[in-house]
Design a protein around this motif. Sequence first.
Motif, PDB file in Angstrom:
ATOM      1  N   PRO A 107       0.830  -1.202   0.000  1.00  0.00           N
ATOM      2  CA  PRO A 107       0.000   0.000   0.000  1.00  0.00           C
ATOM      3  C   PRO A 107       0.868   1.256   0.000  1.00  0.00           C
ATOM      4  O   PRO A 107       1.847   1.344   0.747  1.00  0.00           O
ATOM      5  N   ARG A 108       0.534   2.214  -0.821  1.00  0.00           N
ATOM      6  CA  ARG A 108       1.297   3.463  -0.855  1.00  0.00           C
ATOM      7  C   ARG A 108       1.332   4.167   0.502  1.00  0.00           C
ATOM      8  O   ARG A 108       2.384   4.681   0.898  1.00  0.00           O
ATOM      9  N   PRO A 109       0.208   4.238   1.219  1.00  0.00           N
ATOM     10  CA  PRO A 109       0.282   4.908   2.528  1.00  0.00           C
ATOM     11  C   PRO A 109       1.246   4.226   3.490  1.00  0.00           C
ATOM     12  O   PRO A 109       1.905   4.901   4.285  1.00  0.00           O
ATOM     13  N   ALA A 110       1.345   2.899   3.441  1.00  0.00           N
ATOM     14  CA  ALA A 110       2.276   2.188   4.321  1.00  0.00           C
ATOM     15  C   ALA A 110       3.715   2.531   3.968  1.00  0.00           C
ATOM     16  O   ALA A 110       4.552   2.742   4.854  1.00  0.00           O
ATOM     17  N   LEU A 111       4.023   2.592   2.674  1.00  0.00           N
ATOM     18  CA  LEU A 111       5.370   2.966   2.244  1.00  0.00           C
ATOM     19  C   LEU A 111       5.705   4.379   2.711  1.00  0.00           C
ATOM     20  O   LEU A 111       6.797   4.641   3.246  1.00  0.00           O
ATOM     21  N   ALA A 112       4.751   5.294   2.522  1.00  0.00           N
ATOM     22  CA  ALA A 112       4.984   6.681   2.941  1.00  0.00           C
ATOM     23  C   ALA A 112       5.225   6.777   4.435  1.00  0.00           C
ATOM     24  O   ALA A 112       6.121   7.493   4.893  1.00  0.00           O
ATOM     25  N   ARG A 113       4.445   6.047   5.225  1.00  0.00           N
ATOM     26  CA  ARG A 113       4.577   6.109   6.677  1.00  0.00           C
ATOM     27  C   ARG A 113       5.924   5.548   7.137  1.00  0.00           C
ATOM     28  O   ARG A 113       6.578   6.128   8.008  1.00  0.00           O
ATOM     29  N   ILE A 114       6.340   4.429   6.574  1.00  0.00           N
ATOM     30  CA  ILE A 114       7.623   3.842   6.963  1.00  0.00           C
ATOM     31  C   ILE A 114       8.764   4.814   6.682  1.00  0.00           C
ATOM     32  O   ILE A 114       9.640   5.046   7.531  1.00  0.00           O
ATOM     33  N   MET A 115       8.748   5.403   5.502  1.00  0.00           N
ATOM     34  CA  MET A 115       9.843   6.302   5.144  1.00  0.00           C
ATOM     35  C   MET A 115       9.796   7.585   5.977  1.00  0.00           C
ATOM     36  O   MET A 115      10.843   8.115   6.396  1.00  0.00           O
ATOM     37  N   PHE A 116       8.623   8.100   6.221  1.00  0.00           N
ATOM     38  CA  PHE A 116       8.468   9.291   7.055  1.00  0.00           C
ATOM     39  C   PHE A 116       9.008   9.030   8.460  1.00  0.00           C
ATOM     40  O   PHE A 116       9.777   9.835   9.016  1.00  0.00           O
ATOM     41  N   ASP A 117       8.630   7.904   9.030  1.00  0.00           N
ATOM     42  CA  ASP A 117       9.082   7.581  10.391  1.00  0.00           C
ATOM     43  C   ASP A 117      10.599   7.412  10.446  1.00  0.00           C
ATOM     44  O   ASP A 117      11.248   7.882  11.382  1.00  0.00           O
ATOM     45  N   HIS A 118      11.174   6.747   9.457  1.00  0.00           N
ATOM     46  CA  HIS A 118      12.622   6.563   9.445  1.00  0.00           C
ATOM     47  C   HIS A 118      13.345   7.898   9.277  1.00  0.00           C
ATOM     48  O   HIS A 118      14.398   8.124   9.901  1.00  0.00           O
ATOM     49  N   ALA A 119      12.820   8.770   8.443  1.00  0.00           N
ATOM     50  CA  ALA A 119      13.452  10.081   8.259  1.00  0.00           C
ATOM     51  C   ALA A 119      13.425  10.877   9.553  1.00  0.00           C
ATOM     52  O   ALA A 119      14.425  11.500   9.933  1.00  0.00           O
ATOM     53  N   GLN A 120      12.305  10.846  10.247  1.00  0.00           N
ATOM     54  CA  GLN A 120      12.223  11.566  11.525  1.00  0.00           C
ATOM     55  C   GLN A 120      13.165  10.971  12.562  1.00  0.00           C
ATOM     56  O   GLN A 120      13.857  11.698  13.292  1.00  0.00           O
ATOM     57  N   ARG A 121      13.215   9.638  12.640  1.00  0.00           N
ATOM     58  CA  ARG A 121      14.103   9.002  13.617  1.00  0.00           C
ATOM     59  C   ARG A 121      15.574   9.288  13.317  1.00  0.00           C
ATOM     60  O   ARG A 121      16.404   9.370  14.231  1.00  0.00           O
ATOM     61  N   ALA A 122      15.890   9.449  12.043  1.00  0.00           N
ATOM     62  CA  ALA A 122      17.265   9.772  11.672  1.00  0.00           C
ATOM     63  C   ALA A 122      17.631  11.204  12.035  1.00  0.00           C
ATOM     64  O   ALA A 122      18.815  11.545  12.078  1.00  0.00           O
ATOM     65  N   GLY A 123      16.610  12.040  12.278  1.00  0.00           N
ATOM     66  CA  GLY A 123      16.873  13.412  12.678  1.00  0.00           C
ATOM     67  C   GLY A 123      16.467  14.462  11.673  1.00  0.00           C
ATOM     68  O   GLY A 123      16.703  15.663  11.898  1.00  0.00           O
ATOM     69  N   ALA A 124      15.847  14.073  10.556  1.00  0.00           N
ATOM     70  CA  ALA A 124      15.404  15.053   9.573  1.00  0.00           C
ATOM     71  C   ALA A 124      14.250  15.879  10.136  1.00  0.00           C
ATOM     72  O   ALA A 124      13.353  15.346  10.789  1.00  0.00           O
ATOM     73  N   ASN A 125      14.265  17.158   9.866  1.00  0.00           N
ATOM     74  CA  ASN A 125      13.193  18.069  10.261  1.00  0.00           C
ATOM     75  C   ASN A 125      12.242  18.216   9.081  1.00  0.00           C
ATOM     76  O   ASN A 125      12.638  18.693   8.010  1.00  0.00           O
ATOM     77  N   ILE A 126      10.997  17.795   9.234  1.00  0.00           N
ATOM     78  CA  ILE A 126      10.038  17.791   8.127  1.00  0.00           C
ATOM     79  C   ILE A 126       8.937  18.800   8.414  1.00  0.00           C
ATOM     80  O   ILE A 126       8.247  18.716   9.431  1.00  0.00           O
ATOM     81  N   ARG A 127       8.769  19.764   7.500  1.00  0.00           N
ATOM     82  CA  ARG A 127       7.757  20.817   7.644  1.00  0.00           C
ATOM     83  C   ARG A 127       6.706  20.677   6.553  1.00  0.00           C
ATOM     84  O   ARG A 127       7.032  20.563   5.362  1.00  0.00           O
ATOM     85  N   PHE A 128       5.450  20.700   6.961  1.00  0.00           N
ATOM     86  CA  PHE A 128       4.343  20.663   6.004  1.00  0.00           C
ATOM     87  C   PHE A 128       3.791  22.077   5.801  1.00  0.00           C
ATOM     88  O   PHE A 128       4.026  22.972   6.610  1.00  0.00           O
ATOM     89  N   GLY A 129       3.052  22.246   4.712  1.00  0.00           N
ATOM     90  CA  GLY A 129       2.563  23.573   4.371  1.00  0.00           C
ATOM     91  C   GLY A 129       3.712  24.521   4.078  1.00  0.00           C
ATOM     92  O   GLY A 129       3.619  25.726   4.297  1.00  0.00           O
ATOM     93  N   ALA A 130       4.814  23.973   3.572  1.00  0.00           N
ATOM     94  CA  ALA A 130       6.047  24.734   3.359  1.00  0.00           C
ATOM     95  C   ALA A 130       6.445  24.635   1.886  1.00  0.00           C
ATOM     96  O   ALA A 130       7.064  23.654   1.466  1.00  0.00           O
ATOM     97  N   ARG A 131       6.098  25.620   1.116  1.00  0.00           N
ATOM     98  CA  ARG A 131       6.359  25.621  -0.325  1.00  0.00           C
ATOM     99  C   ARG A 131       7.664  26.362  -0.610  1.00  0.00           C
ATOM    100  O   ARG A 131       7.828  27.523  -0.215  1.00  0.00           O
ATOM    101  N   VAL A 132       8.599  25.688  -1.275  1.00  0.00           N
ATOM    102  CA  VAL A 132       9.832  26.360  -1.687  1.00  0.00           C
ATOM    103  C   VAL A 132       9.473  27.389  -2.765  1.00  0.00           C
ATOM    104  O   VAL A 132       8.974  27.030  -3.839  1.00  0.00           O
ATOM    105  N   SER A 133       9.698  28.651  -2.466  1.00  0.00           N
ATOM    106  CA  SER A 133       9.233  29.732  -3.343  1.00  0.00           C
ATOM    107  C   SER A 133      10.345  30.539  -3.985  1.00  0.00           C
ATOM    108  O   SER A 133      10.085  31.339  -4.882  1.00  0.00           O
ATOM    109  N   GLY A 134      11.582  30.344  -3.520  1.00  0.00           N
ATOM    110  CA  GLY A 134      12.671  31.111  -4.114  1.00  0.00           C
ATOM    111  C   GLY A 134      14.023  30.597  -3.671  1.00  0.00           C
ATOM    112  O   GLY A 134      14.141  29.877  -2.680  1.00  0.00           O
ATOM    113  N   ILE A 135      15.051  30.963  -4.425  1.00  0.00           N
ATOM    114  CA  ILE A 135      16.428  30.592  -4.087  1.00  0.00           C
ATOM    115  C   ILE A 135      17.336  31.778  -4.384  1.00  0.00           C
ATOM    116  O   ILE A 135      17.043  32.606  -5.249  1.00  0.00           O
TER     117      ILE A 135
END
Length: 378
Positions: A107-135
Amino acid sequence: MTAVHKVAIAGSGVVGLAAAIQLADAGVAVDVFEAKPEFNTQGSGISLQGNALRAFGQLGIWDDIRAAGYPFEGLKLRAPGPDAPVVAALPDVKMGGPDYPAAMGMPRPALARIMFDHAQRAGANIRFGARVSGIDVRENGDVEVFVNDESAGVYDLLIGADGLHSAVRDLIGIETRPEANGMGIWRTFVSRPAEVESSELYYGGPVYIAGYTPTGDDTMYAFLVEKAQDRFDVSPEDATRIMLEESRAYGGPWNSIRADLEQGATANYTWFTKHIVEEPWNRGPVVIIGDAAHSCPPTIAQGAAQGLEDAVVLTELLLNRDHIDQGMWDEFHARRLPRAKTVVDASSQLAQWQIDGDRDADAGGLIFGVAQKMAEPA
């Protein structure tokens, strides 16, 4: 020593999270910016070939992926009609090597959840509602990243893993865009009949391809590939009705799929696209990977695998070098562009043969040739 210490990633899909896991595990400070307002728990299923499973092993998350999916070997072809006879049982090339199954559905949601959880446990900071608008690329080679029109900080690298309609791709001036290939697909998530133990495809009948892939002990996803039509504004009830009607030429396990649709299983619709950005995928300290750089019809189920390989190769290079230089980018493109182009070209050719009704096309030979190439490590 690594080439980067602080990295921004646009997109929290499979590809962006793969890069986040690998970098954060190595001690790199990682900020992931996702334009969607919240974690996405929607989706049907996904088919993963052996080279995608090998990438999960390289990320250190294979055990969790394996537990949440349905591994299998081989592919069955059935004929349309009420009896849906099996006309061929094909072996799969083990593209991930002997340590991984030939393929797996989950299931796609299961894949997304596993990867999300691993990224957070590794220490990645994940922000939602955050659109990259410029560089703003600095003279010293760093890049300031703007999110929702405000500065989010200065980074060694910005990775654009933000999908088909990539904002990062636009920001660095790459004009290549995904193009519709003339096919559309209906998908639904349903219960798995006991007889379905691998992916099965039906060619012929009222649509180009009908098929399904097991995703768990009790689940599978099913799909119908048709001529692309403007189906995007149909109601949920009409979507289910259309998928029901278009599937009536197919028997066997499709009888069970229709029963689930009649009891409320939802159907969703998208178009297939194709594109590949020619080298380079980077502009200075900003690079695009995954669907931002290439897309293809899922006729050989390599879309996710190619994006995962992008992330694994890029992060491997970043973690094994002292700094980012042109030599690193040359190696990245040499390892990724020809491989991705092989998949895009082959997938698009298979789709075109279906559209043209070319009965003399050597689809099996093309698929086998690509599979052998993908069995080689990226």
